[in-house]
Design an enzyme around this catalytic site. Structure first.
Site, short mmCIF file in Angstrom:
data_model
loop_
_atom_site.label_atom_id
_atom_site.label_comp_id
_atom_site.label_asym_id
_atom_site.label_seq_id
_atom_site.Cartn_x
_atom_site.Cartn_y
_atom_site.Cartn_z
N ILE A 4 56.52 39.90 22.34
CA ILE A 4 56.59 41.32 21.66
C ILE A 4 55.95 42.33 23.00
O ILE A 4 54.93 42.23 23.54
CB ILE A 4 55.56 41.42 20.41
CG1 ILE A 4 56.29 40.56 19.55
CG2 ILE A 4 55.44 42.74 20.12
CD1 ILE A 4 55.83 40.59 18.03
N GLU A 226 37.12 28.78 33.45
CA GLU A 226 36.73 29.96 33.71
C GLU A 226 36.80 30.59 32.64
O GLU A 226 37.98 30.96 31.96
CB GLU A 226 37.98 30.46 34.58
CG GLU A 226 38.22 29.64 35.92
CD GLU A 226 37.19 29.80 37.06
OE1 GLU A 226 36.38 30.75 37.08
OE2 GLU A 226 37.38 29.22 38.12
N CYS A 261 37.81 39.54 32.95
CA CYS A 261 36.83 38.79 32.64
C CYS A 261 35.63 39.27 33.29
O CYS A 261 34.44 39.07 32.74
CB CYS A 261 37.10 37.47 32.93
SG CYS A 261 37.41 37.26 34.93
P1 NAD Z 1 42.26 31.92 24.76
O1 NAD Z 1 41.27 30.90 24.93
O2 NAD Z 1 42.75 32.38 23.58
O3 NAD Z 1 43.55 31.24 25.42
C1 NAD Z 1 43.74 30.94 26.75
C2 NAD Z 1 44.79 29.88 26.73
O4 NAD Z 1 44.51 28.51 25.89
C3 NAD Z 1 46.24 30.05 26.35
O5 NAD Z 1 47.11 29.86 27.04
C4 NAD Z 1 46.19 29.55 25.14
O6 NAD Z 1 47.62 29.25 24.48
C5 NAD Z 1 45.42 28.07 24.94
N1 NAD Z 1 44.97 27.57 24.17
C6 NAD Z 1 44.33 28.09 23.06
N2 NAD Z 1 44.26 27.06 22.11
C7 NAD Z 1 44.45 25.82 22.67
C8 NAD Z 1 44.10 24.65 22.10
N3 NAD Z 1 43.68 24.14 21.03
N4 NAD Z 1 44.29 23.62 23.35
C9 NAD Z 1 45.04 23.86 24.34
N5 NAD Z 1 45.26 25.12 24.76
C10 NAD Z 1 44.68 26.20 23.99
O7 NAD Z 1 42.07 33.04 25.82
P2 NAD Z 1 42.82 34.43 26.26
O8 NAD Z 1 42.78 35.47 25.06
O9 NAD Z 1 44.02 34.04 26.79
O10 NAD Z 1 41.94 34.84 27.52
C11 NAD Z 1 41.00 35.99 27.26
C12 NAD Z 1 39.48 34.93 27.66
O11 NAD Z 1 39.53 34.60 28.96
C13 NAD Z 1 38.38 36.09 27.69
O12 NAD Z 1 37.32 35.60 27.25
C14 NAD Z 1 38.36 36.37 29.20
O13 NAD Z 1 37.08 36.57 29.58
C15 NAD Z 1 38.69 34.89 29.72
N6 NAD Z 1 39.11 34.99 31.05
C16 NAD Z 1 38.34 34.62 32.23
C17 NAD Z 1 38.46 34.44 33.49
C18 NAD Z 1 37.66 34.00 34.34
O14 NAD Z 1 37.78 33.93 35.68
N7 NAD Z 1 36.22 33.72 34.27
C19 NAD Z 1 39.59 35.04 33.78
C20 NAD Z 1 40.48 35.59 32.87
C21 NAD Z 1 40.01 35.62 31.62
#
Ligand code: NAD
Length: 454
Positions: A4, A226, A261
């Protein structure tokens, strides 16, 4: 699975998610492919990754449009991300051979001793949507150069970009059975946790990071995380150009709609310059063009995930109920799409969710402080440990504060910045392990120690 466009709420693509069976088939192919890939020289692998970089440049306008259409990132910021991420390839080109070659430790004794750095094998890269180029490259490019095969799961909010990574890597010469893309949401990610992989490299939320670590713990393979942050910025009273400090702080807070992040998530300002800072900060945020992310001068587009709007609204409600002033924004727009105008709150304190929990959106609290000691205590008052920043004319004073931060990265007179030259890591709830720099390539290797008697 519907893709979307967050700016229009239109379905722009329909993808078929992977299943346990397709994940198993991809893993089987990667196991076979990795053995050959490992036998290529680092130089050969680097040449392929360089070609990938050239293909990204050739396809930049289309890639930027895809990224903007599925995440809502303003088009100029999509182009910036694609350009900026190429620095990782340059960095690998200059350094990877040196970092991966064997190390002679004891050349002359009766027993010669040396180390080689072998790849882990087939690794999972479970990724986030907010900077898919930067956070993707940090893992899959470094892993590939080190001789691993990669099972890459882009976020369900950046799947089209993830599929493009696969197509361009293959076109550049990475064999199909060395890099495979897995499409789907968390339920599909779960199949990767159950599969027999040699390492888990995750970028995303604290909650998912903990779940992944717990689920794969029994495998005793490397897990690297991360995660999110609640990154503080402290503006000291010796700042000469308060307006410029406010402009820089606002960009750190609101670039990519606050969905970074390492976005500035809370600001502390010394009382002598507080009013002036807030005034310039608010003026700057008012000047941001909010709207269609495909327009080149848009600075603020929609949020990527509709559910985050409710999280932000709750943070505003909680803060205002506890005495904060909403001086700007926090409104939805009279149009389709997941829009919220950037929100600025003053009179905030640490009883409020806004100052404690990651917002990951266009919202900021600005708190008045009366001393470096008070600022230091507040900056440290968090379960996260990603970055911390100080704006000041006085290096020693800034350093004194930053030396007390339990974080992976500190900034003096800058913020919201990542460089391939130095490690990127989070402490406490912000992560485990490091990407980038020589540490970021060693993360994808395991040492073998040689005791060599002729
Ligand atoms: P999220 O944890 O919702 O999802 C991240 C990934 O995990 C996605 O690909 C999702 O499909 C997968 N996922 C979700 N549940 C899972 C499971 N049970 N098993 C395996 N995989 C699973 O996070 P998001 O919304 O994509 O990202 C936002 C977060 O990421 C924020 O907290 C942000 O600060 C952080 N972030 C950190 C960095 C860093 O370098 N420290 C960089 C970018 C984003």
């Amino acid at each position: 699975m519907n893709v979307i466009n967050p700016a229009t709420e239109e379905v722009i693509s329909v993808l078929t998610p992977d299943t346990a069976a397709t994940v198993a088939a991809k893993l089987k192919a990667l196991r076979a492919g990795q053995k050959n890939w490992q036998n290529h020289s680092v130089e050969e692998r680097l040449a392929i990754i360089e070609r990938f970089g050239e293909l990204v440049v050739e396809n930049k306008p289309e890639l930027a449009r895809i990224l903007t259409s599925e995440t809502g990132k303003p088009i100029s910021q999509s182009i910036n991300e694609i350009n900026g991420s190429l620095g990782r390839i340059q960095h690998l080109k200059i350094n990877a051979e040196k970092w991966l070659e064997s190390e002679m430790i004891t050349p002359k004794d009766a027993t010669v001793e040396f180390i080689t750095h072998e790849p882990l094998g087939v690794i999972a890269n479970i990724s986030a949507w907010n900077f898919p180029y930067n956070v993707g490259y940090n893992v899959f490019l470094y892993a590939l150069v080190a001789g691993n095969a990669v099972l890459y799961k882009p976020s369900e909010f950046a799947s089209l970009t993830g599929l493009k990574f696969g197509a361009l890597l293959h076109e550049a010469g990475v064999p199909a059975n060395v890099f495979e893309v897995v499409i789907g949401s968390g339920a599909v990610g779960q199949y990767l946790l159950e599969a027999d992989l040699d390492g888990y490299f995750f970028t995303g939320s604290y909650k998912t990071g903990v779940h992944i670590t717990q689920t794969v713990a029994h495998k005793l393979v490397p897990v690297q995380l991360e995660l999110g942050g609640k990154d503080p910025l402290y503006v000291m009273d010796d700042v000469v150009d308060v307006r410029q400090a406010a402009i820089n702080a606002a960009e750190g807070a609101f670039y990519n709609n606050g969905q970074s992040c390492c976005a500035v998530e809370r600001i502390y300002v010394q009382e002598d310059i507080y009013e002036e800072f807030v005034q310039h900060f608010t003026e700057e945020v008012k000047s941001y063009k909010l709207g269609d992310p495909m327009e080149e001068d848009t600075f603020t587009g929609p949020l990527t995930r509709p559910q985050q709007i409710a999280v932000l609204a709750d943070q505003i409600k909680d803060a205002v109920a506890k005495g904060a002033q909403l001086v700007l924004g926090g409104e939805s727009l009279n149009r389709k799409g997941y829009f919220m105008s950037p929100a600025v709150l003053t009179g905030v304190n640490h009883t409020m969710e806004l100052m404690r929990e990651e917002s990951f959106g266009p919202i900021i609290g600005i708190q008045k402080v009366s001393s470096d000691e008070e600022a230091t205590d507040l900056m440290r008052d968090t379960p996260y440990g990603l970055t911390a920043a100080v704006f000041s004319e006085d290096e020693a004073r800034a350093r004194k504060v930053l030396d007390q931060m339990n974080v992976g990265t500190v900034y003096w007179n800058c913020c919201d910045r990542v460089s391939p030259n130095i490690p990127w890591s989070g402490r406490k709830n912000s992560g485990l392990g490091a990407t980038l720099s020589y540490m970021g390539i060693r993360a994808f290797t395991q040492p073998k120690a040689y005791h060599w008697r002729g």
